[in-house]
Design a protein around this motif. Sequence first.
Motif, short mmCIF file in Angstrom:
data_model
loop_
_atom_site.label_atom_id
_atom_site.label_comp_id
_atom_site.label_asym_id
_atom_site.label_seq_id
_atom_site.Cartn_x
_atom_site.Cartn_y
_atom_site.Cartn_z
N UNK A 1 0.85 -1.20 0.00
CA UNK A 1 0.00 0.00 0.00
C UNK A 1 0.88 1.25 0.00
N UNK A 2 0.64 2.15 -0.95
CA UNK A 2 1.36 3.43 -0.96
C UNK A 2 0.87 4.33 0.17
N UNK A 3 1.81 4.95 0.88
CA UNK A 3 1.43 6.02 1.81
C UNK A 3 2.07 7.32 1.32
N UNK A 4 1.29 8.08 0.60
CA UNK A 4 1.71 9.38 0.11
C UNK A 4 0.50 10.29 0.11
N UNK A 5 0.72 11.54 -0.31
CA UNK A 5 -0.41 12.48 -0.34
C UNK A 5 -1.09 12.49 -1.70
N UNK A 6 -0.34 12.09 -2.74
CA UNK A 6 -0.85 12.19 -4.10
C UNK A 6 -0.46 13.50 -4.77
N UNK A 7 0.22 14.39 -4.02
CA UNK A 7 0.62 15.69 -4.60
C UNK A 7 2.14 15.76 -4.70
N UNK A 8 2.63 16.25 -5.81
CA UNK A 8 4.07 16.42 -5.98
C UNK A 8 4.47 17.87 -5.76
N UNK A 9 5.64 18.06 -5.12
CA UNK A 9 6.20 19.41 -4.95
C UNK A 9 7.65 19.39 -5.40
N UNK A 10 8.07 20.46 -6.06
CA UNK A 10 9.46 20.53 -6.52
C UNK A 10 10.35 21.01 -5.38
N UNK A 11 11.66 20.80 -5.56
CA UNK A 11 12.62 21.27 -4.55
C UNK A 11 12.49 22.78 -4.37
N UNK B 1 21.97 9.33 -9.51
CA UNK B 1 20.96 8.34 -9.10
C UNK B 1 19.61 8.94 -8.79
N UNK B 2 19.50 10.28 -8.74
CA UNK B 2 18.20 10.89 -8.42
C UNK B 2 17.21 10.68 -9.56
N UNK B 3 15.96 10.52 -9.20
CA UNK B 3 14.92 10.45 -10.23
C UNK B 3 14.33 11.83 -10.43
N UNK B 4 13.64 12.00 -11.55
CA UNK B 4 13.12 13.33 -11.89
C UNK B 4 11.86 13.66 -11.10
N UNK B 5 10.93 12.72 -11.07
CA UNK B 5 9.66 13.03 -10.41
C UNK B 5 8.97 11.74 -9.99
N UNK B 6 8.31 11.84 -8.85
CA UNK B 6 7.49 10.72 -8.40
C UNK B 6 6.45 11.23 -7.43
N UNK B 7 5.26 10.75 -7.55
CA UNK B 7 4.25 10.94 -6.51
C UNK B 7 3.29 9.76 -6.54
#
Length: 349
Positions: free
Chosen positions: A269-279, A304-310
């Motif tokens: 189960x994912x535990x996230x907010x569903x919203x992405x924020x940039x640095x 090794x960093x990824x570009x985006x995930x939410x």
Amino acid sequence: MAVLVTGGAGYIGSHTAVVLHEAGRDVVVLDDLSNSSVAAVEALRALTRPDLPFIRADAADVDAVGRAIVDHGVDEVVHFAAFKSVSGSIADPDGYHRNNVGSTVGVVEAMRRNGVSRIVFSSSCTVYGEPTSLPVTEDSPISASNPYGATKVACEELLAAEADAGGLDVLLLRYFNPVGAHSSGDLGEDPRGTPDNLVPYLMQVAVGRRESLSVFGDDYDTPDGSAIRDYIHVVDLAEGHLAALDVLAGSDDEDVRDPSVGSTGCRAVNLGTGAGHSVLEVLAAAGRVIGRPVPHEVVGRRDGDIERIWADPSLAADLLGWRATRGLDEMLADHWRWQQRHPDGYGTG
Ligand code: NAD
Ligand code: WQD
């Protein structure tokens, strides 16, 4: 009900211990203090009960975990104990495998010997690697891109196989990026050495411990060029564990829409907010919360960093009756309160 919280002196474990205690669980903490301190345990006790049971032991030690289960009548486990630094895992893949997989093997064996079946496991969005589509659901491809991530994949596979064999009821919680602190400002994140993660580093700059934040890249294919993550308040995350334990225990809470999960083996189960924020958005929000800009400079991308995930957090809502309720400003305000009250972490508490 007594719940064993391995890694309960750490950042997420200590916040979860408070939430479980407040919900009426008898909490037993087991931690080897390899990345935490007695001061963290004392802070946890101050927010819960002065005699909260604490066992200093390695979670890979089957006898020690077994004794904790028997002595305290434990009937459910939340297993946080692990090393978590991506860079640390690249430097010491073998040590990370031994600790993270070894502790999971130890906990599972101790549970089996003592007839305990319910376990909630700390997994991570790192198991998705660079996502092929967004938001990521629990069915998105698994592709660990570093040794730390590989340990999480290995533990997930082990727990799924144990569940298939009929011995365990498992919820694998895949956390996105936890930040924030307890609203008291007396429990928070106290990383050892130089922080790897964005918000702890940023807060140490804001409090004067470090000179400037390096923003790793502003040339990503994102609206402002900086990388995007799904930041989640650590107390929301803690509440997700309570919801997961309740589901495993077959809660009849009407918010839990699928209580049958308690006997279905193993679910991620994912535990996230569903919203992405940039640095750069996080940096701007932190400046507002703190009341002044945080010194920073843009440097090259971090390897090794990824570009985006939410996350797609809808399964957590459906299965656990849980969703994150705290926004980015609240996460940063709470983290800042903790950092101001404890500029050097628990050391000067
Ligand atoms: P943390 O380092 O603050 O807490 C982990 C705790 O486990 C520490 O107190 C450490 O002393 C203890 N520990 C480590 N190995 C142990 C062992 N073998 N036996 C007993 N205790 C041991 O880390 P955290 O941020 O609270 O992370 C908790 C869990 O969540 C970890 O499994 C981590 O991999 C996972 N996770 C963390 C993040 C994050 O960004 N913080 C994101 C996703 C998943
Ligand atoms: C967030 C963003 C950085 C520091 C890691 C693990 C992941 C999970 C969470 C455990 C990125 C940028 C960071 C800095 C920056 N942990 N950044 N300057 O990389 O998303 O995930 O922690 O499971 O497995 O990989 O989190 O906080 O390190 O970085 O610009 O000094 O902030 O490049 O875009 P990340 P993070």
